[in-house]
Design a protein around this motif. Sequence first.
Motif, PDB file in Angstrom:
ATOM      1  N   TYR A  32       1.057  -1.502  -0.185  1.00  0.00           N
ATOM      2  CA  TYR A  32      -0.184   0.142   0.305  1.00  0.00           C
ATOM      3  C   TYR A  32       1.076   1.273   0.064  1.00  0.00           C
ATOM      4  CZ  TYR A  32      -4.049  -3.197   1.188  1.00  0.00           C
ATOM      5  OH  TYR A  32      -4.892  -4.028   1.397  1.00  0.00           O
ATOM      6  N   ARG A  98      -3.091   4.775   5.785  1.00  0.00           N
ATOM      7  CA  ARG A  98      -3.113   3.984   4.584  1.00  0.00           C
ATOM      8  C   ARG A  98      -4.168   3.928   3.749  1.00  0.00           C
ATOM      9  NH1 ARG A  98      -4.579  -2.524   4.549  1.00  0.00           N
ATOM     10  NH2 ARG A  98      -6.384  -1.489   3.849  1.00  0.00           N
ATOM     11  N   HIS A  99      -3.109   4.004   1.982  1.00  0.00           N
ATOM     12  CA  HIS A  99      -4.086   4.261   1.053  1.00  0.00           C
ATOM     13  C   HIS A  99      -4.834   3.303   0.277  1.00  0.00           C
ATOM     14  CE1 HIS A  99      -3.924   5.936  -3.518  1.00  0.00           C
ATOM     15  NE2 HIS A  99      -4.730   6.912  -3.065  1.00  0.00           N
ATOM     16  N   ASN A 100      -6.459   4.010  -0.594  1.00  0.00           N
ATOM     17  CA  ASN A 100      -6.724   2.861  -1.226  1.00  0.00           C
ATOM     18  C   ASN A 100      -6.712   3.057  -2.569  1.00  0.00           C
ATOM     19  OD1 ASN A 100      -8.459   1.075  -1.892  1.00  0.00           O
ATOM     20  ND2 ASN A 100     -10.441   1.344  -0.746  1.00  0.00           N
ATOM     21  N   TYR A 101      -5.925   1.933  -2.763  1.00  0.00           N
ATOM     22  CA  TYR A 101      -5.973   2.520  -5.106  1.00  0.00           C
ATOM     23  C   TYR A 101      -6.682   3.053  -4.901  1.00  0.00           C
ATOM     24  CZ  TYR A 101      -4.241   2.080  -9.261  1.00  0.00           C
ATOM     25  OH  TYR A 101      -3.799   2.564 -10.419  1.00  0.00           O
ATOM     26  N   SER A 111      -9.466   8.991   0.269  1.00  0.00           N
ATOM     27  CA  SER A 111      -9.159   8.002  -0.080  1.00  0.00           C
ATOM     28  C   SER A 111      -8.291   7.199   0.732  1.00  0.00           C
ATOM     29  CB  SER A 111      -7.281   7.977  -1.406  1.00  0.00           C
ATOM     30  OG  SER A 111      -8.187   9.161  -2.663  1.00  0.00           O
ATOM     31  N   TYR A 112      -8.298   7.642   2.169  1.00  0.00           N
ATOM     32  CA  TYR A 112      -7.106   6.539   2.971  1.00  0.00           C
ATOM     33  C   TYR A 112      -8.136   5.453   3.954  1.00  0.00           C
ATOM     34  CZ  TYR A 112      -3.568   9.293   1.880  1.00  0.00           C
ATOM     35  OH  TYR A 112      -1.995   9.618   0.672  1.00  0.00           O
ATOM     36  N   ASP A 113      -8.215   4.495   3.985  1.00  0.00           N
ATOM     37  CA  ASP A 113      -9.115   3.350   4.783  1.00  0.00           C
ATOM     38  C   ASP A 113      -8.834   3.563   6.330  1.00  0.00           C
ATOM     39  OD1 ASP A 113      -7.935   0.579   2.884  1.00  0.00           O
ATOM     40  OD2 ASP A 113      -6.677   1.567   3.867  1.00  0.00           O
TER      41      ASP A 113
END
Length: 125
Positions: A32, A98-101, A111-113
Amino acid sequence: QVQLVESGGGSVQAGGSLRLSCAASGRTFSSYGMGWFRQAPGKEREFVAAISWNGGATYYADSVQGRFTCSRDNAKNTVYLQMNSLKPEDTAVYYCGRHNYYAGGYDRVNSYDFWGQGTQVTVSS
């Protein structure tokens, strides 16, 4: 469940430096992208910096470009934010995420989960 724990915040005078760390739990850290955001009192959370899953690409807000450096060590499940030439306007709580692509660009909060609890950075003039 992913846990992110920031550390390294503190109080410094203008022109000083701090290094923030964000330690992640889990075995999928290296898959990630990760990002740093900050939130000052009364303001919205804003993008600071981000790094791709393998460290091959980094992204910065205009306000920190040239002063901050984002890096990661996938063997240690840790992402860093080196902050130099700090200014009073950098004062905020800093969060790693943590970025969610699939959710959007690195500079978008949505955009982060997963997020850490934050670490306070205070820069005095």
